[in-house]
Design a protein around this motif. Structure first.
Motif, short mmCIF file in Angstrom:
data_model
loop_
_atom_site.label_atom_id
_atom_site.label_comp_id
_atom_site.label_asym_id
_atom_site.label_seq_id
_atom_site.Cartn_x
_atom_site.Cartn_y
_atom_site.Cartn_z
N GLY A 1 -40.99 72.89 -19.80
CA GLY A 1 -41.10 71.55 -19.22
C GLY A 1 -42.53 71.20 -18.94
O GLY A 1 -43.43 71.47 -19.76
N TYR A 2 -42.75 70.62 -17.76
CA TYR A 2 -44.09 70.17 -17.38
C TYR A 2 -44.42 70.63 -15.97
O TYR A 2 -43.62 70.43 -15.05
CB TYR A 2 -44.18 68.63 -17.45
CG TYR A 2 -44.17 68.15 -18.88
CD1 TYR A 2 -45.35 67.85 -19.54
CD2 TYR A 2 -42.96 68.04 -19.57
CE1 TYR A 2 -45.34 67.44 -20.87
CE2 TYR A 2 -42.93 67.63 -20.88
CZ TYR A 2 -44.13 67.34 -21.54
OH TYR A 2 -44.12 66.95 -22.85
N ALA A 3 -45.58 71.28 -15.84
CA ALA A 3 -46.09 71.58 -14.49
C ALA A 3 -46.83 70.33 -14.03
O ALA A 3 -47.60 69.74 -14.79
CB ALA A 3 -47.03 72.77 -14.55
N ILE A 4 -46.56 69.93 -12.78
CA ILE A 4 -47.18 68.68 -12.29
C ILE A 4 -47.83 68.94 -10.94
O ILE A 4 -47.55 69.95 -10.29
CB ILE A 4 -46.13 67.55 -12.17
CG1 ILE A 4 -44.95 67.97 -11.26
CG2 ILE A 4 -45.61 67.16 -13.53
CD1 ILE A 4 -45.10 67.59 -9.85
N ARG A 5 -48.69 68.00 -10.54
CA ARG A 5 -49.28 68.10 -9.19
C ARG A 5 -49.20 66.74 -8.52
O ARG A 5 -49.60 65.73 -9.10
CB ARG A 5 -50.72 68.56 -9.27
CG ARG A 5 -51.40 68.54 -7.92
CD ARG A 5 -52.72 69.26 -7.92
NE ARG A 5 -53.35 69.12 -6.61
CZ ARG A 5 -54.39 69.83 -6.21
NH1 ARG A 5 -54.91 70.73 -7.02
NH2 ARG A 5 -54.92 69.61 -5.02
N GLY A 6 -48.64 66.77 -7.29
CA GLY A 6 -48.60 65.54 -6.48
C GLY A 6 -47.54 64.56 -6.98
O GLY A 6 -46.72 64.88 -7.83
N ASP B 1 -37.82 69.96 -19.36
CA ASP B 1 -37.92 69.02 -20.47
C ASP B 1 -36.80 67.97 -20.42
O ASP B 1 -37.04 66.78 -20.65
CB ASP B 1 -37.83 69.77 -21.82
CG ASP B 1 -39.18 70.32 -22.25
OD1 ASP B 1 -40.22 69.76 -21.84
OD2 ASP B 1 -39.20 71.33 -22.98
N GLU B 2 -35.57 68.43 -20.12
CA GLU B 2 -34.40 67.53 -20.12
C GLU B 2 -34.52 66.41 -19.10
O GLU B 2 -33.85 65.38 -19.22
CB GLU B 2 -33.11 68.30 -19.78
CG GLU B 2 -32.75 69.48 -20.63
CD GLU B 2 -33.39 70.78 -20.18
OE1 GLU B 2 -34.63 70.80 -20.05
OE2 GLU B 2 -32.67 71.77 -19.99
N ASP B 3 -35.34 66.62 -18.04
CA ASP B 3 -35.40 65.64 -16.95
C ASP B 3 -36.64 64.74 -17.05
O ASP B 3 -36.92 63.94 -16.15
CB ASP B 3 -35.43 66.37 -15.59
CG ASP B 3 -34.19 67.21 -15.37
OD1 ASP B 3 -33.14 66.84 -15.91
OD2 ASP B 3 -34.28 68.25 -14.70
N ILE B 4 -37.38 64.91 -18.14
CA ILE B 4 -38.67 64.22 -18.28
C ILE B 4 -38.52 62.93 -19.08
O ILE B 4 -37.79 62.88 -20.06
CB ILE B 4 -39.68 65.18 -19.00
CG1 ILE B 4 -40.26 66.19 -18.02
CG2 ILE B 4 -40.77 64.42 -19.73
CD1 ILE B 4 -41.25 65.65 -17.03
N GLU B 5 -39.21 61.87 -18.64
CA GLU B 5 -39.39 60.67 -19.49
C GLU B 5 -40.82 60.71 -19.98
O GLU B 5 -41.75 60.73 -19.17
CB GLU B 5 -39.24 59.40 -18.65
CG GLU B 5 -37.83 58.96 -18.37
CD GLU B 5 -37.87 57.75 -17.44
OE1 GLU B 5 -38.65 56.80 -17.71
OE2 GLU B 5 -37.17 57.82 -16.41
N PRO C 1 -38.08 63.81 -11.81
CA PRO C 1 -37.81 64.19 -10.41
C PRO C 1 -38.54 65.47 -10.05
O PRO C 1 -38.31 66.49 -10.67
CB PRO C 1 -36.30 64.42 -10.39
CG PRO C 1 -35.95 64.79 -11.80
CD PRO C 1 -36.96 64.19 -12.70
N SER C 2 -39.44 65.42 -9.09
CA SER C 2 -40.15 66.65 -8.70
C SER C 2 -39.74 67.04 -7.28
O SER C 2 -39.45 66.18 -6.46
CB SER C 2 -41.67 66.45 -8.76
OG SER C 2 -42.09 65.62 -7.69
N ALA C 3 -39.67 68.33 -7.05
CA ALA C 3 -39.38 68.85 -5.69
C ALA C 3 -40.33 70.02 -5.49
O ALA C 3 -40.46 70.86 -6.40
CB ALA C 3 -37.94 69.30 -5.59
#
Ligand SMILES: Nc1nc2c(c(=O)[nH]1)N[C@H]1C(S)=C(S)[C@@H](COP(=O)(O)OP(=O)(O)OC[C@H]3O[C@@H](n4cnc5c(N)ncnc54)[C@H](O)[C@@H]3O)O[C@H]1N2
Ligand code: MOO
Length: 414
Positions: free
Chosen positions: A64-69, A113-117, A126-128
């Motif tokens: 998927g994607y690692a994100i910040r903030g 990946d499945e939750d990413i646009e 959605p990030s938690a």
């Protein structure tokens, strides 16, 4: 002197005492260091200590994607599981990542990946905080004990040891167990008939020995003579050839020798006389159980153990699972196996003074006797999961301990 079949023999010990004595009599070998590939089946001689934190860094649990903030996030890089690049994310940034890859510094979570646009270089989802990140050290810290001494080294243990970064283990080596199959009437091909009995114990033992956690030594076939047995059990251990598929080698390297047949009081039954001639210490001389009452355990002068298996095939199997497995467990450095208890729906008849060993199938309802449990039969045992250990008594037992037919199964419920 003959003994009526329904009276207890004074020199016989109880089934539980026989197991305890057989377990006490052996001595495990000293611990050695073994490469992982050579350690399967051995027992850990010291606790397994992790040399490093596992995982060593924060890792992604998902592709998927690692994100910040808070999002949306601009994608600035890609990190694969084999990448050692050091990347740091700022607020509003993301990087694509594969499962197991090190999470970039500053990342607050991973989105699957499945939750990413995905929209060009931008992603939303959605990030938690902390989601889908396996934290460094969450399985163990450097220096942490992850398994105690005394655990059997099997596939999962070897996999764990490798994942901790270990190359060698300190273990108690497996004992070597050999067997002597006696009986002039035995044949190794075709059906039984007058004067000929197809050997059922020789084919049964190798699998039982290895499942019990020992290394397989030679399986030799002997004629029913006292000299052949005495020669085979002597310190130089050179049995005569006899069977068709015997591996080469003597018995002097064995830690334990199973002897089938020759255990009763007939004219061709030489085991006890030979053990006495060799100065062996007979520590179990008959057991109050059915089948298998003539079983024996002895220690030769050089420390090798001898286990006498009665010739009737289910009696031999019962004796192997009773005193054989107990002795092998000690030689491996293990305690006497604990036995689970199960209900017996409908009950099973007790013997007035002997422990009965009854083939059972273990079902959701409890242990169900499968029949065909006569001492000369293997049909019941071959379709069973365990032998129910039915205590002596005046009536019926509604529960019993279970002696697993697979002596290598990880114990549970005991
Ligand atoms: N006078 C007595 N006779 C017997 C007694 C007893 O207490 N007093 N006990 C009986 C019981 S119970 C058993 S079990 C057997 C034990 O006999 P041995 O260990 O001496 O063995 P053998 O006499 O050689 O054989 C007994 C029986 O088993 C068959 N057999 C032997 N080896 C094999 C094999 N590898 N595969 C298949 N079948 C085997 C053998 O042909 C005999 O039929 O003693 C009873 N008698
Ligand atoms: O005890 Mo024997 O060992 O019944 O067949």
């Amino acid at each position: 002197m003959t003994q009526p079949n329904d009276l207890p023999r004074r020199d016989h010990v109880s089934w539980d005492a026989a197991r305890r004595v057989a377990h006490l009599v052996g001595r495990p070998q000293p611990a050695v260091s073994r490469a992982l590939a050579d350690a399967a089946g051995c027992v850990l001689a010291s606790p397994l200590v992790s040399p490093a934190a596992v995982p060593p860094v924060d890792r992604s649990a998902m592709d998927g994607y690692a994100i910040r903030g808070p999002g949306p996030w601009r994608v600035i890089a890609h990190v694969a599981a084999d990448s050692a690049a050091s990347i740091e994310l700022a607020d509003g940034q993301a990087c694509s990542i594969t499962t197991g890859a090190a999470v970039p510094a500053g990342a607050t979570s991973v989105i699957r990946d499945e939750d990413i646009e995905l929209d060009g270089h931008w992603v939303r989802g959605p990030s938690a905080p902390g989601k889908h990140i396996r934290r460094a050290g969450e399985e163990c810290q450097a220096g942490e004990v992850v398994l105690p001494a005394g655990v059997v080294v099997d596939g999962p243990v070897l996999g764990l040891a490798a994942s901790l970064g270990l190359n060698r283990l300190t273990v108690i080596p497996q004992p070597v167990v050999a067997a002597l199959i006696t009986g002039d009437e035995l044949v190794h091909q075709g059906t039984s008939g007058p004067g000929r009995v197809r050997d059922a114990i020789g084919p049964m033992l190798p699998d039982l020995i290895t499942r019990a956690g020992a290394r397989l030594g030679p399986i030799q076939h002997l004629p029913d003579t006292r000299t052949a047995l005495a020669e085979a059990l002597s310190p130089t251990g050179r049995p005569r050839a006899g069977g068709p598929t015997e591996p080469a080698g003597g018995l002097s390297g064995a830690d334990l020798i199973l002897v089938s047949g020759s255990s009763a009081a007939g004219p061709a039954d030489h085991l006890r006389a030979v053990l006495s001639e060799l100065g062996a210490e007979l520590v179990v001389d008959g057991v109050d159980c059915r089948p298998g009452h003539p079983q024996a355990v002895a220690r030769l002068g050089d420390g090798r153990l001898v286990v006498g298996l009665p010739g009737n095939p289910l009696a031999a199997l019962s004796a192997f699972l009773t005193v054989g497995v107990a002795a092998i467990s000690r030689l491996r450095g293990l305690p006497l196996p604990a036995l689970a208890v199960a209900a017996i729906p409908g009950g099973v008849a007790c013997h007035p003074h002997s422990t009965r060993l009854v083939p059972v199938r273990v079902t959701g309802q409890g242990a169900v006797p499968v029949g065909h449990g006569g001492s000369a039969m293997l049909r019941g045992a071959a379709g069973a999961d365990a032998l129910a250990v039915v205590e002596p008594g005046p009536a019926e037992a509604i529960a019993a301990r279970l002696l697993p037919l697979d002596p290598g199964a990880r114990p549970w419920g005991g």
